[in-house]
Scaffold this active site. Structure first.
Site, PDB file in Angstrom:
ATOM      1  CE  LYS A 220      -3.916   1.946   2.629  1.00 55.38           C
ATOM      2  NZ  LYS A 220      -4.782   1.748   3.818  1.00 55.38           N
TER       3      LYS A 220
ATOM      4  CB  SER B  40      -8.032   3.654   2.880  1.00 52.73           C
ATOM      5  OG  SER B  40      -7.130   3.110   3.844  1.00 52.73           O
TER       6      SER B  40
ATOM      7  CB  SER C 186      -8.323   0.753   5.928  1.00 51.91           C
ATOM      8  OG  SER C 186      -8.996   1.977   6.090  1.00 51.91           O
TER       9      SER C 186
END
Length: 413
Positions: free
Chosen positions: A2, A84, A108
């Site tokens: 990420k 996210s 997330s």
């Protein structure tokens, strides 16, 4: 990886923000270093909801000013992608890599894993170091694996654990961490499992999603699991304190930005806000009301209301929440669908969560951000602190009994 996880190479670390588009970390985060030491090849950074969805109340999940909008391979532009860690979820669903790393403050990892029909795990706070990861809230943040199978999640998790002197929270993992979680892959564990169903997180689901979890409750029963249904969580109607993320974000982000190279144009949250205003045409598609809200705090965690809220919310979520119901019914875990409100409870308690593909709906209701709730749905299990071995046993046994995951039909798009 990420795009909020530092890698000391040619890959930027931007948290989705154009303000950090040319920010390159001086060294690997602890997570990246551990994965490399275990033999992993880091292919690149995945797009994410900008600032891990702590920028704007109207921002779509999966959108960032640097990377645009992540699309769900099960229905690009139509099926909700989750956030996210949306890029991590979509990339693994689409078979672009063997595995990905996401981060979660509250939902997330679990949200995009559920929405992209993959396995996602947020570990206990302290099991995995956060050094070198752009933060939201140190009391709730953790990196975690996102994979297509529970086995792969177990492999990655074992490579990520360990005490880090730069992250004091990891001291609590001494004696609780394992370097090999594959030893807990027990396909025959369900007859030994006791799982609770908190109906408070099911009753407001639309009919199609409610049908999924009701069906999976029956599957668990048929495979020998003891299901306690319903169980009540005492804190369900509690008055929670102020959002601690508002306070921890400014302190954590300022500390991270202050350590960046001089070529990076921002050194504080205030700098980020000013930068965005100066580049509003590309930086502020959805505004930055959450960033401004966080900037209003002192920034050194000196506010009494922060400490009072931190203590109150943790007590409610742990002692009067998850731990209470687990002890009352002698449960291994509680279960819910995808990333419903119970994931917030686990986040405030700092407890582990795992989600496994649980089925697919063909229709749904309109969700925030304009997406429809149809598509992949995960079955999520929550345990107490450092119960990862038990959660992996439950998740693996459930996965092997159902094998719900079906790869997306990419040629259709």
């Amino acid at each position: 990886m990420k795009d909020n996880i530092d890698t000391g190479d040619h890959m930027h670390t931007s948290a989705g923000s154009i303000a950090l588009a040319n920010s390159f970390a001086a060294e690997d985060s602890v997570v990246a270093a551990k994965l490399r030491a275990a033999g992993a090849v880091l292919l690149g950074k995945t797009n994410m909801t900008e600032w891990a969805n702590f920028m704007s109340n109207t921002m779509w999940s999966g959108y960032s000013s640097r990377g645009g909008l992540v699309l769900n391979p099960y229905g690009p532009g139509e099926v909700y992608v989750g956030g996210s860690s949306s890029g991590s979820g979509a990339s693994i669903a689409a078979n672009l890599a063997a595995a990905a790393i996401g981060t979660e403050t509250s939902g997330s990892i679990i949200s995009p894993a559920s929405q992209n029909s993959i396995v996602g795990m947020k570990p206990t706070i302290g099991l995995v170091s956060r050094t070198g990861i752009i933060p939201i809230a140190h009391s709730q943040d953790s990196a975690g694996p996102m994979t297509r199978t529970v086995r792969d999640t177990a492999i990655l998790l074992g490579a990520m654990t360990g005490v880090d002197p730069r992250d004091p929270a990891t001291a609590s993992s001494e004696g609780h961490a394992h370097s090999d979680y594959t030893q807990f892959l027990d396909a025959d564990y369900l007859p030994h499992a006791r799982i609770g169903v908190p109906r408070c997180y099911i009753r407001d689901l639309d009919a199609d999603r409610r049908a999924i979890i009701e069906a999976e409750i029956e599957v668990l029963k048929s495979k020998g699991a003891t299901i306690i249904d319903p169980v009540e969580i005492p804190c369900e109607h509690a008055a929670w304190g102020p959002n601690i993320m508002r306070y921890e974000f400014k302190k954590g982000l300022n500390d991270y930005l202050a350590g960046l190279d001089d070529t990076v144009p921002v050194r504080s949250l205030q700098d980020v806000i000013h930068y965005n205003e100066s580049h509003a045409d590309i930086a502020l598609k959805y505004g930055q009301d959450v960033l401004k809200w966080a900037e209003e705090t002192v920034g050194d965690l000196s506010e009494p209301e922060y400490w009072e809220s931190l203590a109150r919310n943790k007590t409610l979520a742990a002692d009067n929440g998850i731990d209470h119901v687990l002890k009352e019914h002698q449960l291994d875990a509680i279960m819910l669908l995808g990333c419903e409100d119970g994931v917030d409870l686990a986040a405030m308690a700092g407890y582990p969560v795992i989600t496994v593909p649980g089925g697919y709906t063909v229709s749904g209701i309109t969700a925030p951000g304009g997406y429809n709730t149809k598509g992949p749905q995960g079955i999520t299990f929550i345990g107490t602190a450092y119960s990862e071995p038990t959660l992996i046993k439950i998740a693996y046994s459930y996965e092997q009994a159902t094998l719900h995951r079906v790869p997306p039909q990419l040629d259709a798009y």
